[in-house]
Design a protein around this motif. Structure first.
Motif, PDB file in Angstrom:
ATOM      1  N   GLN A 288      58.072  70.965  78.831  1.00  0.00           N
ATOM      2  CA  GLN A 288      57.463  69.851  77.891  1.00  0.00           C
ATOM      3  C   GLN A 288      55.991  69.947  77.661  1.00  0.00           C
ATOM      4  O   GLN A 288      55.344  70.727  78.529  1.00  0.00           O
ATOM      5  N   ALA A 289      55.713  69.579  76.435  1.00  0.00           N
ATOM      6  CA  ALA A 289      54.010  69.843  75.960  1.00  0.00           C
ATOM      7  C   ALA A 289      53.435  68.753  76.830  1.00  0.00           C
ATOM      8  O   ALA A 289      53.817  67.689  77.194  1.00  0.00           O
ATOM      9  N   MET A 290      52.294  69.286  77.832  1.00  0.00           N
ATOM     10  CA  MET A 290      51.425  68.473  78.480  1.00  0.00           C
ATOM     11  C   MET A 290      49.947  68.880  78.154  1.00  0.00           C
ATOM     12  O   MET A 290      49.507  69.882  77.587  1.00  0.00           O
ATOM     13  N   GLY A 291      49.320  67.773  77.895  1.00  0.00           N
ATOM     14  CA  GLY A 291      47.843  67.847  77.853  1.00  0.00           C
ATOM     15  C   GLY A 291      47.706  68.604  76.275  1.00  0.00           C
ATOM     16  O   GLY A 291      46.647  68.983  76.044  1.00  0.00           O
ATOM     17  N   ASP A 292      48.422  67.922  75.411  1.00  0.00           N
ATOM     18  CA  ASP A 292      48.483  68.477  73.821  1.00  0.00           C
ATOM     19  C   ASP A 292      48.270  70.102  73.923  1.00  0.00           C
ATOM     20  O   ASP A 292      47.800  70.468  73.020  1.00  0.00           O
ATOM     21  N   PHE A 293      49.029  70.885  74.804  1.00  0.00           N
ATOM     22  CA  PHE A 293      49.114  72.232  74.855  1.00  0.00           C
ATOM     23  C   PHE A 293      50.367  72.715  74.099  1.00  0.00           C
ATOM     24  O   PHE A 293      51.444  72.309  74.721  1.00  0.00           O
ATOM     25  N   TYR A 294      50.209  73.640  73.250  1.00  0.00           N
ATOM     26  CA  TYR A 294      51.619  74.148  72.722  1.00  0.00           C
ATOM     27  C   TYR A 294      51.619  75.700  72.650  1.00  0.00           C
ATOM     28  O   TYR A 294      50.450  76.232  72.422  1.00  0.00           O
ATOM     29  N   GLN A 295      52.626  76.374  73.054  1.00  0.00           N
ATOM     30  CA  GLN A 295      52.813  77.835  73.457  1.00  0.00           C
ATOM     31  C   GLN A 295      53.744  78.346  72.204  1.00  0.00           C
ATOM     32  O   GLN A 295      54.663  77.939  71.957  1.00  0.00           O
ATOM     33  N   ILE A 296      53.084  79.189  71.030  1.00  0.00           N
ATOM     34  CA  ILE A 296      53.732  79.558  70.126  1.00  0.00           C
ATOM     35  C   ILE A 296      54.270  80.799  70.215  1.00  0.00           C
ATOM     36  O   ILE A 296      53.212  81.799  70.482  1.00  0.00           O
ATOM     37  N   SER A 297      55.341  81.216  70.069  1.00  0.00           N
ATOM     38  CA  SER A 297      55.586  82.695  70.492  1.00  0.00           C
ATOM     39  C   SER A 297      56.810  82.890  69.523  1.00  0.00           C
ATOM     40  O   SER A 297      57.736  82.478  68.738  1.00  0.00           O
TER      41      SER A 297
END
Length: 355
Positions: free
Chosen positions: A213-222
């Motif tokens: 899940q996204a935590m701390g407003d971090f998102y991994q784009i791949s």
């Protein structure tokens, strides 16, 4: 190398430097490879996995491409230590289960790690701080070539590199960028980004990759596709879209400042104040508040914190890190108390220097 030694250091990718590091926490490229003469790990028996680990351990500790890698066997490693490596982003959650004959080779700077007998025989990854996909590719390509000179990969002229999961077949490459997007979350514009990325075949995941899940407003784009395109084409697809997301996030940040600077400053200051004074705090609340503080540092609303220290707190306040750093096994409520004390100490040292 042992896990204890890692509690005294932090990954180079957390430095908060490199291009676009106000939004881009890190860049990562991963390659999946298998040995041609062995069954894939999910079909291999204990003896075959042991033979693969012995073979690859020797190759990885023989300075491939001039890189010194330190090998750590996961066999017999305690659950807490394996969780620590997951939080550190050196191994995947799947690699942390209790199956035998698994290991990971890690560079001194923690920006290169190679998992042995994960879903595939080899899962290599290179990490860099900021937007640095070309540097990641150059290094992992050299490492891949050096290993391929010593072992024979499972390869098909028609399909490319063969992998345990068909979705990785072809190049076996996963190109990802970890973005901090608090302004798009605050304004609920983030859903538009998700929709646009899905249309062009890119995936959005949380801080710890697939299934997280996204935590701390971090998102991994791949990338999702690994077959039918070259590695350079797949890297270019991710590189082309990232500037648009960065521009969008920056525009929204400036709009927030312009429309209600006092309100935003208040939100950031409250988050900073809670972190500096809380007596007990959960991991989830910590991530949420650190996100506001990171935004505040980037907008100049907080001027006595270094970005590297904020980035490190995102990792060091995770459950296994806290217990390893404090050398104590802690229940959830105890961890919350310990987490609050650890944050207070780090933030006090940051603003006044160590006692």
């Amino acid at each position: 190398m042992d896990v204890e030694s890692l509690t005294q250091t932090s990954g180079e990718w957390l430095r908060g430097t490199g291009p676009e590091s106000d939004i881009v926490m890190s860049s990562r490229i991963r390659l999946a490879r298998n040995l041609a003469s062995f069954p894939f790990p999910n079909r291999a028996d204990d003896a075959a996995r042991a033979e693969v680990e012995l073979l690859l351990r020797g190759r990885l500790t023989d300075r491939p491409a001039g890189r010194r890698l330190n090998y750590l066997s996961l066999t017999g490693l305690e659950t807490l230590d394996r969780q620590f490596l997951v939080e550190r982003q050196l191994i995947s959650r799947e690699h942390s289960d209790e199956r035998t004959h698994r290991g990971v080779a890690v560079s001194d700077e923690e920006n290169v790690s190679v998992m042995v007998n994960e879903e595939d025989h080899l899962r290599m990854q290179v990490l860099r701080s900021g937007l640095a996909l070309d540097e990641c590719w150059q290094e992992i390509d050299r490492l891949d070539d050096a290993l391929e000179a010593d072992v024979t990969y499972a390869f098909s002229e028609q399909l490319g590199y063969l992998t345990a999961c068909p979705t990785n077949c072809g190049t076996g490459i996963r190109v990802s960028v970890l973005l901090h997007l608090p302004a798009l979350v605050i304004t609920k514009e983030i859903s538009k980004v998700f929709q646009a990325l899905q249309k062009i075949g890119l995936a959005v995941r949380g801080l710890y990759g697939e299934g997280s899940q996204a935590m701390g407003d971090f998102y991994q784009i791949s990338n999702q596709v690994t077959l039918g395109k070259s590695e350079e084409q797949l890297i270019a697809t991710v590189k082309d879209v990232i500037p648009n997301i960065l521009s969008y996030e920056r525009r929204v940040r400036q709009a927030l400042v312009k429309e209600n600077r006092q309100g935003l400053h208040d939100q950031v200051s409250r988050a900073y104040g809670i972190l500096r004074n809380a007596q007990t705090i959960s991991s989830e609340e910590t991530m949420h508040l650190l996100s506001s503080v990171r935004l505040g540092v980037n907008l100049g609303l907080i001027d006595d914190l270094e970005m590297q220290n904020v980035n490190e707190l995102f990792i060091q306040t995770q459950p296994a890190h806290l217990q390893k750093i404090r050398h104590q096994r802690l229940e959830s409520a105890e961890r919350n108390v310990m987490r609050a004390a650890f944050i207070r100490q780090r933030l006090t040292e940051e603003s006044t220097g160590p006692e």
